[in-house]
Design a protein around this motif. Sequence first.
Motif, short mmCIF file in Angstrom:
data_model
loop_
_atom_site.label_atom_id
_atom_site.label_comp_id
_atom_site.label_asym_id
_atom_site.label_seq_id
_atom_site.Cartn_x
_atom_site.Cartn_y
_atom_site.Cartn_z
N ARG A 143 0.84 -1.20 0.00
CA ARG A 143 0.00 0.00 0.00
C ARG A 143 0.87 1.24 0.00
O ARG A 143 1.95 1.24 0.60
CB ARG A 143 -0.91 0.01 1.24
CG ARG A 143 -1.90 -1.15 1.31
CD ARG A 143 -2.69 -1.09 2.62
NE ARG A 143 -1.82 -1.31 3.78
CZ ARG A 143 -2.00 -0.72 4.97
NH1 ARG A 143 -2.98 0.15 5.15
NH2 ARG A 143 -1.19 -1.00 5.97
N GLU A 166 0.60 5.77 0.24
CA GLU A 166 -0.23 6.94 0.51
C GLU A 166 0.65 8.18 0.46
O GLU A 166 1.72 8.21 1.07
CB GLU A 166 -0.91 6.83 1.87
CG GLU A 166 -1.87 7.98 2.17
CD GLU A 166 -2.64 7.80 3.47
OE1 GLU A 166 -3.18 8.80 3.97
OE2 GLU A 166 -2.69 6.65 3.97
N PRO A 186 0.63 4.52 5.26
CA PRO A 186 -0.66 3.83 5.22
C PRO A 186 -1.06 3.34 6.62
O PRO A 186 -0.21 2.91 7.41
CB PRO A 186 -0.39 2.64 4.28
CG PRO A 186 0.67 3.15 3.36
CD PRO A 186 1.55 4.01 4.23
#
Length: 205
Positions: A165, A167, A172
């Motif tokens: 993931r 961000e 994240p």
Amino acid sequence: MRISLFGGTGRVGSLLLTKFLDDGHHVTALARNPEKLPVHPNLTVIQGDAKELAAIATTILGSEAVVSALGTDKTTTLSEAIPHMIQAMKDEKIKRILTIGTAGILQSRIDPEQLRYEAGDSNRKLTAAAEEHDAAYRALSASNLDWTIICPTYLPDGEPTGIYRTEDNRLPLEGKQISTGDTAHFAAHELIACNHLHARVGIAY
């Protein structure tokens, strides 16, 4: 693509070097100890110190993009090298730079006005390494370059899975770790894709 690489003998940098060469890119790498780098027809090695503008300018000459995987190792190499890279890139009219940072310089979830290392998100007592990465971030954000900083959290060695993931500007949620392999996997892709310009990118499983 013609890529300049700094920190190519490190844990993430060595994986990035292999990835770039496997993908057919031409790489010029600066190293204090060139013997630590592989021999490859698409690799040019410059011996020198990243704290010296002349060494960085020579490495960057003719490149289309710059990648830094320089660590801190209780030195000021990173905070000294990044301004030299910015200057050399301006002189050569190169816009794209991607660096490997640390999750400590992402925005805090405890206090969004502070960075994680300032607010104590990671509970780490020693902040010298994060301060070095912060100085690099501040220098890049004040430039007019197309920069991206990849910010892994706890970084064990490991093969790339391609499943993780990301961000922008935050880690994240509940992110605990990311392997060196997946950090390099994402960084190599992002260098070309430019999906996260002018951002610190948190990455974790």
